[in-house]
Design a protein around this motif. Structure first.
Motif, short mmCIF file in Angstrom:
data_model
loop_
_atom_site.label_atom_id
_atom_site.label_comp_id
_atom_site.label_asym_id
_atom_site.label_seq_id
_atom_site.Cartn_x
_atom_site.Cartn_y
_atom_site.Cartn_z
N PHE A 42 11.38 -31.58 -17.78
CA PHE A 42 10.14 -31.63 -17.01
C PHE A 42 10.45 -31.78 -15.52
N ALA A 43 11.36 -32.69 -15.18
CA ALA A 43 11.68 -32.94 -13.77
C ALA A 43 12.28 -31.70 -13.12
N LEU A 44 13.20 -31.03 -13.81
CA LEU A 44 13.81 -29.85 -13.22
C LEU A 44 12.83 -28.69 -13.12
N SER A 45 11.98 -28.52 -14.14
CA SER A 45 10.99 -27.43 -14.07
C SER A 45 9.96 -27.69 -12.98
N PHE A 46 9.69 -28.94 -12.70
CA PHE A 46 8.77 -29.30 -11.62
C PHE A 46 9.29 -28.78 -10.28
N PHE A 47 10.62 -28.81 -10.13
CA PHE A 47 11.24 -28.33 -8.89
C PHE A 47 11.68 -26.87 -8.98
N GLY A 48 11.34 -26.19 -10.08
CA GLY A 48 11.62 -24.78 -10.20
C GLY A 48 12.98 -24.42 -10.76
N PHE A 49 13.66 -25.36 -11.41
CA PHE A 49 14.96 -25.10 -12.00
C PHE A 49 14.84 -25.03 -13.52
N ALA A 50 15.79 -24.36 -14.14
CA ALA A 50 15.87 -24.29 -15.60
C ALA A 50 17.33 -24.42 -16.01
N ALA A 51 17.56 -25.00 -17.17
CA ALA A 51 18.92 -25.20 -17.66
C ALA A 51 19.20 -24.21 -18.77
N TYR A 52 20.30 -23.47 -18.64
CA TYR A 52 20.73 -22.52 -19.66
C TYR A 52 22.17 -22.83 -20.03
N GLY A 53 22.42 -23.04 -21.30
CA GLY A 53 23.77 -23.32 -21.76
C GLY A 53 23.94 -24.78 -22.12
N THR A 54 24.99 -25.04 -22.85
CA THR A 54 25.23 -26.39 -23.37
C THR A 54 25.52 -27.39 -22.26
N ILE A 55 26.39 -27.02 -21.33
CA ILE A 55 26.73 -27.95 -20.24
C ILE A 55 25.50 -28.26 -19.40
N ALA A 56 24.71 -27.25 -19.11
CA ALA A 56 23.49 -27.47 -18.32
C ALA A 56 22.50 -28.35 -19.06
#
Length: 81
Positions: A42-56
């Motif tokens: 939620f916090a990252l999407s609020f700032f326009g980021f997305a996580a892709y992959g296991t490490i992310a």
């Protein structure tokens, strides 16, 4: 499902290391990590980021778990949480 629990355990343990200096035990680490994953996404999407992959996903979960532990510490009135 199992992969989420493994990532949650890693993230909860790492957040415990960052905020207290040790983990909380496997069950609490998993809970903190899984809830932290939701908060982190939620916090990252609020700032326009997305996580892709296991490490992310692990990094996102750690960020959320640290936020969660900070909120718990703020409302508990104790520096030991």
């Amino acid at each position: 499902m199992i992969w989420s629990l493994i990532i949650g355990a890693i993230a909860g343990w790492a957040a415990g290391q960052l905020t207290r200096g040790h983990g909380f035990g496997l069950a609490v680490d998993i809970i903190v990590g899984v809830v932290g994953a939701f908060i982190g996404r939620f916090a990252l999407s609020f700032f326009g980021f997305a996580a892709y992959g296991t490490i992310a996903e692990i990094i996102t979960s750690i960020i959320g778990a640290v936020i969660l532990l900070g909120i718990i510490r703020m409302f508990s009135g104790s520096s030991k949480v």
